[in-house]
Design a protein around this motif. Structure first.
Motif, PDB file in Angstrom:
ATOM      1  N   LYS A  39       2.062  20.050   7.204  1.00  0.00           N
ATOM      2  CA  LYS A  39       1.612  19.247   8.338  1.00  0.00           C
ATOM      3  C   LYS A  39       0.958  17.946   7.869  1.00  0.00           C
ATOM      4  N   THR A  40       0.136  18.063   6.829  1.00  0.00           N
ATOM      5  CA  THR A  40      -0.522  16.869   6.297  1.00  0.00           C
ATOM      6  C   THR A  40       0.500  15.897   5.714  1.00  0.00           C
ATOM      7  N   PHE A  41       1.446  16.450   4.986  1.00  0.00           N
ATOM      8  CA  PHE A  41       2.469  15.589   4.386  1.00  0.00           C
ATOM      9  C   PHE A  41       3.269  14.865   5.462  1.00  0.00           C
ATOM     10  N   GLU A  42       3.622  15.594   6.496  1.00  0.00           N
ATOM     11  CA  GLU A  42       4.392  14.998   7.589  1.00  0.00           C
ATOM     12  C   GLU A  42       3.621  13.856   8.245  1.00  0.00           C
ATOM     13  N   LEU A  43       2.330  14.072   8.434  1.00  0.00           N
ATOM     14  CA  LEU A  43       1.498  13.043   9.054  1.00  0.00           C
ATOM     15  C   LEU A  43       1.591  11.730   8.274  1.00  0.00           C
ATOM     16  N   GLY A  44       1.331  11.801   6.987  1.00  0.00           N
ATOM     17  CA  GLY A  44       1.365  10.583   6.173  1.00  0.00           C
ATOM     18  C   GLY A  44       2.762   9.987   6.099  1.00  0.00           C
ATOM     19  N   LEU A  45       3.755  10.874   5.974  1.00  0.00           N
ATOM     20  CA  LEU A  45       5.124  10.388   5.876  1.00  0.00           C
ATOM     21  C   LEU A  45       5.542   9.669   7.158  1.00  0.00           C
ATOM     22  N   ASP A  46       5.191  10.235   8.289  1.00  0.00           N
ATOM     23  CA  ASP A  46       5.513   9.584   9.564  1.00  0.00           C
ATOM     24  C   ASP A  46       4.817   8.240   9.698  1.00  0.00           C
ATOM     25  N   MET A  47       3.596   8.176   9.199  1.00  0.00           N
ATOM     26  CA  MET A  47       2.888   6.891   9.234  1.00  0.00           C
ATOM     27  C   MET A  47       3.677   5.837   8.468  1.00  0.00           C
ATOM     28  N   LEU A  48       4.138   6.204   7.292  1.00  0.00           N
ATOM     29  CA  LEU A  48       4.883   5.248   6.464  1.00  0.00           C
ATOM     30  C   LEU A  48       6.231   4.909   7.090  1.00  0.00           C
ATOM     31  N   LEU A  49       6.897   5.920   7.613  1.00  0.00           N
ATOM     32  CA  LEU A  49       8.204   5.676   8.247  1.00  0.00           C
ATOM     33  C   LEU A  49       8.053   4.779   9.476  1.00  0.00           C
ATOM     34  N   ASP A  50       7.027   5.066  10.274  1.00  0.00           N
ATOM     35  CA  ASP A  50       6.768   4.237  11.449  1.00  0.00           C
ATOM     36  C   ASP A  50       6.559   2.782  11.042  1.00  0.00           C
ATOM     37  N   GLU A  51       5.735   2.597  10.021  1.00  0.00           N
ATOM     38  CA  GLU A  51       5.450   1.230   9.579  1.00  0.00           C
ATOM     39  C   GLU A  51       6.707   0.541   9.052  1.00  0.00           C
ATOM     40  N   MET A  52       7.543   1.302   8.356  1.00  0.00           N
ATOM     41  CA  MET A  52       8.772   0.704   7.830  1.00  0.00           C
ATOM     42  C   MET A  52       9.685   0.270   8.967  1.00  0.00           C
ATOM     43  N   GLU A  53       9.789   1.109   9.975  1.00  0.00           N
ATOM     44  CA  GLU A  53      10.641   0.723  11.111  1.00  0.00           C
ATOM     45  C   GLU A  53      10.057  -0.488  11.836  1.00  0.00           C
ATOM     46  N   ARG A  54       8.750  -0.521  11.916  1.00  0.00           N
ATOM     47  CA  ARG A  54       8.095  -1.663  12.528  1.00  0.00           C
ATOM     48  C   ARG A  54       8.385  -2.933  11.720  1.00  0.00           C
ATOM     49  N   LEU A  55       8.298  -2.786  10.418  1.00  0.00           N
ATOM     50  CA  LEU A  55       8.576  -3.925   9.534  1.00  0.00           C
ATOM     51  C   LEU A  55      10.002  -4.428   9.733  1.00  0.00           C
ATOM     52  N   ARG A  56      10.909  -3.500   9.786  1.00  0.00           N
ATOM     53  CA  ARG A  56      12.316  -3.852   9.925  1.00  0.00           C
ATOM     54  C   ARG A  56      12.585  -4.544  11.259  1.00  0.00           C
ATOM     55  N   ASP A  57      11.893  -4.044  12.301  1.00  0.00           N
ATOM     56  CA  ASP A  57      12.124  -4.604  13.631  1.00  0.00           C
ATOM     57  C   ASP A  57      11.378  -5.914  13.846  1.00  0.00           C
ATOM     58  N   GLY A  58      10.953  -6.485  12.726  1.00  0.00           N
ATOM     59  CA  GLY A  58      10.382  -7.831  12.799  1.00  0.00           C
ATOM     60  C   GLY A  58       9.002  -7.901  13.395  1.00  0.00           C
ATOM     61  N   ALA A  59       8.245  -6.838  13.230  1.00  0.00           N
ATOM     62  CA  ALA A  59       6.880  -6.844  13.748  1.00  0.00           C
ATOM     63  C   ALA A  59       5.919  -7.363  12.682  1.00  0.00           C
ATOM     64  N   ASP A  60       6.446  -8.142  11.769  1.00  0.00           N
ATOM     65  CA  ASP A  60       5.613  -8.590  10.661  1.00  0.00           C
ATOM     66  C   ASP A  60       4.614  -9.674  11.067  1.00  0.00           C
ATOM     67  N   ALA A  61       4.628 -10.032  12.319  1.00  0.00           N
ATOM     68  CA  ALA A  61       3.604 -10.961  12.792  1.00  0.00           C
ATOM     69  C   ALA A  61       2.350 -10.190  13.202  1.00  0.00           C
ATOM     70  N   GLY A  62       2.400  -8.889  13.013  1.00  0.00           N
ATOM     71  CA  GLY A  62       1.303  -8.021  13.444  1.00  0.00           C
ATOM     72  C   GLY A  62       0.149  -8.000  12.462  1.00  0.00           C
ATOM     73  N   GLN A  63      -0.478  -6.850  12.394  1.00  0.00           N
ATOM     74  CA  GLN A  63      -1.707  -6.734  11.620  1.00  0.00           C
ATOM     75  C   GLN A  63      -1.465  -6.804  10.116  1.00  0.00           C
ATOM     76  N   LEU A  64      -0.245  -6.566   9.692  1.00  0.00           N
ATOM     77  CA  LEU A  64       0.012  -6.496   8.263  1.00  0.00           C
ATOM     78  C   LEU A  64      -0.446  -7.744   7.538  1.00  0.00           C
ATOM     79  N   SER A  65      -0.303  -8.864   8.176  1.00  0.00           N
ATOM     80  CA  SER A  65      -0.740 -10.107   7.526  1.00  0.00           C
ATOM     81  C   SER A  65      -2.139 -10.505   8.013  1.00  0.00           C
ATOM     82  N   GLY A  66      -2.785  -9.581   8.662  1.00  0.00           N
ATOM     83  CA  GLY A  66      -4.097  -9.863   9.221  1.00  0.00           C
ATOM     84  C   GLY A  66      -5.196  -9.886   8.182  1.00  0.00           C
ATOM     85  N   LYS A  67      -6.390  -9.865   8.639  1.00  0.00           N
ATOM     86  CA  LYS A  67      -7.550  -9.936   7.756  1.00  0.00           C
ATOM     87  C   LYS A  67      -7.657  -8.663   6.917  1.00  0.00           C
ATOM     88  N   ALA A  68      -8.332  -8.815   5.797  1.00  0.00           N
ATOM     89  CA  ALA A  68      -8.530  -7.663   4.943  1.00  0.00           C
ATOM     90  C   ALA A  68      -9.708  -6.872   5.463  1.00  0.00           C
TER      91      ALA A  68
END
Lengths: 225, 225
Positions: free
Chosen positions: A196-225
């Motif tokens: 369950k723990t592994f799935e949680l983290g993996l889904d987080m990464l997969l979600d972010e990758m799909e977001r990245l691919r779908d051009g959501a790179d104007a989001g928080q990723l380039s935001g403040k540290a």
DNA sequence: AAAATGAACCTTACAGTGTAAGTTGTCAAG
DNA sequence: CTTGACAACTTACACTGTAAGGTTCATTTT
């Protein structure tokens, strides 16, 4: 004269495959640290030096073991959805740790430069490319996801849940008194919770990758540290 | 009678701190595998067994080393924004690997059960709680983020970029011909790229955590596999 | 059938490891 | 000056990987 009964020895028995099989067994039985050429020889019913005829050194043997495990992996069906392909490839790797827990720490630490490992690596990088990422992002995402995967394999097989390795052990009472957060969290650190723990983290990464691919790179990723 | 000149030896010189200092030096100079009690003794100008007066075994010594590194960490200022606190705590841990590259593989594999390590662990779990997560999610996110961090430290200090460990090395020509994706990605696998790659993955996880906290759990996380 | 070849295996030996057990050196308190 | 305690050393043992060389046996050649 030696009158002791000597086990009749059938020569030409040994093979690389037999040695590798036995090595996996000895490692899982004795632990990675408990593995040695002499114990391996004993398991095979031969002398330690006989193994050197098939593998010039322990390092060569270890490389062969890694190659066997990696070589057995195959890339997920290209017809499947990308997210599922990625998930399967990752779980395949994770399963190696599950099947060879004692070997996992070596496996994860190993620097994969052999042709077989490079071929696998090449295929995985293709998979990232298929996700729509360019060379740079594919490389970086591969590493980032790889970090997660490596750490998980390591922890699931040699980590906290496997009992204390420390010399100064802490009693349950002290744990409850001084480290309440650890005490409370401990319930989710056990083997039963790994998936369950592994799935949680993996889904987080997969979600972010799909977001990245779908051009959501104007989001928080380039935001403040 | 022995007339050979004996180096005059000042007794009572050794201390746990001195031994630990020397141990870190020997490990970084000789590598983790090249470390031994005798080499450590040589570095200290004493005999191997003298060390046993201060540490009952190598395991105890190793635990002391881990404790020193972890014990030096302090929790980020609670007044800072949560994301920044989390980032600082993670980078602090990562810096340990950077400062002790040869020790990193041991460090990451080590099961932290000592009071000092548990105290640190307890503080980190507090940090997750401060992010607004309940006990379960705090525990799981700690592990997931920890996986990523462990894997990164491992790779940055003992991984692909550190050169071949394999016995069967592959030439550059063969790499370009047979494993073009690896060849192309290699440019982003070097030491100079560590920071940027690490930041990418870390931001992905931080973004997802903030999304989780902000109640976006109706999103893809519970979606199809 | 006899001899030769060479792979497969074994024996021995060495330098290294962690560490248990016993001995010596040194300094401080009585 | 003696005594005691403790720090450091010495020796020894069971283990490691493996270099060097010897032995055995299946196969191939004569």
């Amino acid at each position: 004269m030696d009158t002791s009964i000597k086990k009749k020895r059938v020569r030409g028995r040994l093979s690389r495959e037999m040695i590798e099989d036995a090595a996996f067994e000895v490692i899982e039985k004795e632990g990675l640290a408990g593995f040695s050429m002499r114990k391996l020889a004993a398991a095979l019913g031969c002398e330690a030096m006989s193994i050197y005829h098939h593998f010039p050194s322990v390092a060569h043997l270890h490389e062969a073991l890694v190659d066997r495990l990696i070589g057995a992996l195959e890339m997920p069906d290209a017809g499947l959805p990308w997210r599922q392909r990625m998930r399967i490839a990752i779980e395949d790797f994770r399963r190696i740790g599950r099947d060879h827990p004692a070997y996992a720490t070596f496996f994860v630490t190993y620097r994969m430069n052999s042709p077989i490992c490079l071929a696998w690596l090449n295929g995985i990088l293709s998979l990232f490319r298929d996700g729509g990422f360019d060379t740079e992002l594919s490389a970086r995402l591969f590493r980032a996801v790889g970090y997660y995967l490596m750490g998980a394999v390591l922890d699931e097989n040699a980590g906290y849940a496997k009992g204390p390795s420390a010399v100064n052990t802490v009693s349950d009472e002290q744990l409850a008194r001084d480290f309440p957060n650890v005490m409370a969290a401990g319930r989710f650190f056990g083997t039963a919770e790994f998936d369950k723990t592994f799935e949680l983290g993996l889904d987080m990464l997969l979600d972010e990758m799909e977001r990245l691919r779908d051009g959501a790179d104007a989001g928080q990723l380039s935001g403040k540290a």
